[in-house]
Design an enzyme around this catalytic site. Sequence first.
Site, short mmCIF file in Angstrom:
data_model
loop_
_atom_site.label_atom_id
_atom_site.label_comp_id
_atom_site.label_asym_id
_atom_site.label_seq_id
_atom_site.Cartn_x
_atom_site.Cartn_y
_atom_site.Cartn_z
N SER A 19 -9.53 1.06 3.54
CA SER A 19 -8.77 1.91 2.67
C SER A 19 -7.77 1.16 1.78
O SER A 19 -7.33 1.72 0.78
CB SER A 19 -8.01 2.96 3.49
OG SER A 19 -7.08 2.33 4.35
N LYS A 59 0.85 -1.19 0.00
CA LYS A 59 0.00 0.00 0.00
C LYS A 59 0.89 1.24 0.00
O LYS A 59 1.99 1.21 0.57
CB LYS A 59 -0.85 -0.08 1.28
CG LYS A 59 -1.92 0.97 1.48
CD LYS A 59 -2.65 0.66 2.81
CE LYS A 59 -3.80 1.58 3.11
NZ LYS A 59 -4.52 1.18 4.36
N SER A 91 -9.25 -1.63 7.51
CA SER A 91 -8.77 -1.39 6.15
C SER A 91 -8.04 -2.54 5.48
O SER A 91 -7.78 -2.46 4.28
CB SER A 91 -7.86 -0.17 6.12
OG SER A 91 -8.65 0.98 6.10
N1 GLN Z 1 -12.86 3.09 7.54
C1 GLN Z 1 -12.13 3.40 8.71
C2 GLN Z 1 -11.74 4.86 8.70
O1 GLN Z 1 -12.09 5.52 7.79
C3 GLN Z 1 -10.90 2.52 8.83
C4 GLN Z 1 -9.79 2.92 7.95
C5 GLN Z 1 -8.52 2.11 8.18
O2 GLN Z 1 -8.56 1.03 8.77
N2 GLN Z 1 -7.41 2.68 7.78
O3 GLN Z 1 -11.12 5.35 9.57
#
Ligand code: GLN
Length: 490
Positions: free
Chosen positions: A156, A81, A180
């Site tokens: 994400s 990522k 994520s």
């Molecule tokens: N969807 C969650 C957020 O927006 C988790 C994102 C993540 O795990 N980086 O914070």
Amino acid sequence: MASDPRLAGLDLAQAREGLLKGEFSSLELVGATLDRIAETEPKISACLSVLEGSALSEAASLDARGPDPSRALWGIPVTVKDVFLVRGAPSTAGSRMLEGYMPGYEAEVVTRLRSAGAVITAKTNLDEFAMGSSTEFSAYGPTRNPWNLARVPGGSSGGAAAGISAGQAPGGFGTDTGGSIRQPAALCGCVGLKPSYGRVSRYGIIAYGSSLDQAGPLARTVRDCAALYAAVAGPDAKDSTSSNMPTEDLGTLNPPEASRLRFALPSELWEGKFDPAVEKVLSAAKRLIEFAGARLETVSMPSLRYSVAAYYVLAAAEASTNLARYDGVRYGYRSPSGGDLKSLYRESRTAGLGREARRRILLGTFALSSGYYDAYFKKAAQVRRLIHDEYARTLESHDFILAPVSSIPAWPFGSFTEDPLTQYQLDIMTLPLNLAGGPGLSLPAGLGDDGLPVGIQILGPAFREKALLEAGILLEGIFPRLAAPPLQAR
Ligand code: GLN
């Protein structure tokens, strides 16, 4: 060089076998995955940068010394990522703010992957600074789901999941602050592991919520996830939150006897509203687990009800301090129109950061401001403690917690971009684990009637990744196996 397209479809374990037997070279394997990237990127946009030149030359130099079975990922292409710093490669975290940023050092995860013999082939797309659940908040455009190009891949780490599902690599790394890794894995039909907090070094990973962020692998099988995880897990003196606990030996993984297992099903997560296609797959999955002989028991974990509120206060608060460094002076995009220092900050941050990142910064700054600290941050920290304790209690009487990953399948683009609260609510299945700190494994439970994959997750006690992965191998053998996605136009 014409590559053999079949090589791009191999799982990590199959690729390793072929490499060690000399059936094909690392250069051929890496070449085949790079060709798959070139072929599929116009459709799915999973990568922010493709490291073609360095990947091919690294593969060639590995080949020159011959296969090395002592290195667990020898010659295997892996993606990361775009929050993992890779020397000589742009690292944007999906933000304009870091456009053109070339790090001078490398994430510990990347260093460990390289020493296990892996070849980093691409940096994958994400919601800006990992804030989001759909990859739609990337400043460089969204990634599309290989199962249906009109749908989001989740987020994400949506680029990682979409790429793996489309055969761009047998495995990759993402980060999981509130789901994520697990949620995009579920929405794209992959396996994803969020390790225990402190198990994998955060050194050289662009931070979002430092007390919640944890790096982990995504792949097409549980065993492949285990191999990737084993290569990077363990203490790191460069990360002060890294645990000194010795790592478990993952050399042999044997699935447990199903009849010995007791799963806890929190009613707070299972009794909500589900999309009918998702509900059907999840019910079938539960029946399959019971049929195999394991016990499923409904439990109540009342504080889970507050997890979304607590998480979005804590994560935003930490994000607001972590992102303070991007001021256009020390770091990041600098607006040419700034006059005095204050307006330089304002102009640079307004132009360099997207709407969602700015929303989180404002929310977090507010929650931390004097007079509000007790009402928001402190209260959220107390809820976190309650959730942590409830997890620990539940796992005293049960081997694992079984939970859905998402109540709806991959959704059409734009469904929630104007409705952040609804999107935050969708994270209820995954956030509690990050607040509790333990490990979780998301794996495909089957395909819905709508042709979209559905995931399920098992959550276990902190620092017991081995048992979690072994139980995952058992479930993977029980659930229907997904074919490759169609990559259809709509
Ligand atoms: N969807 C969650 C957020 O927006 C988790 C994102 C993540 O795990 N980086 O914070």
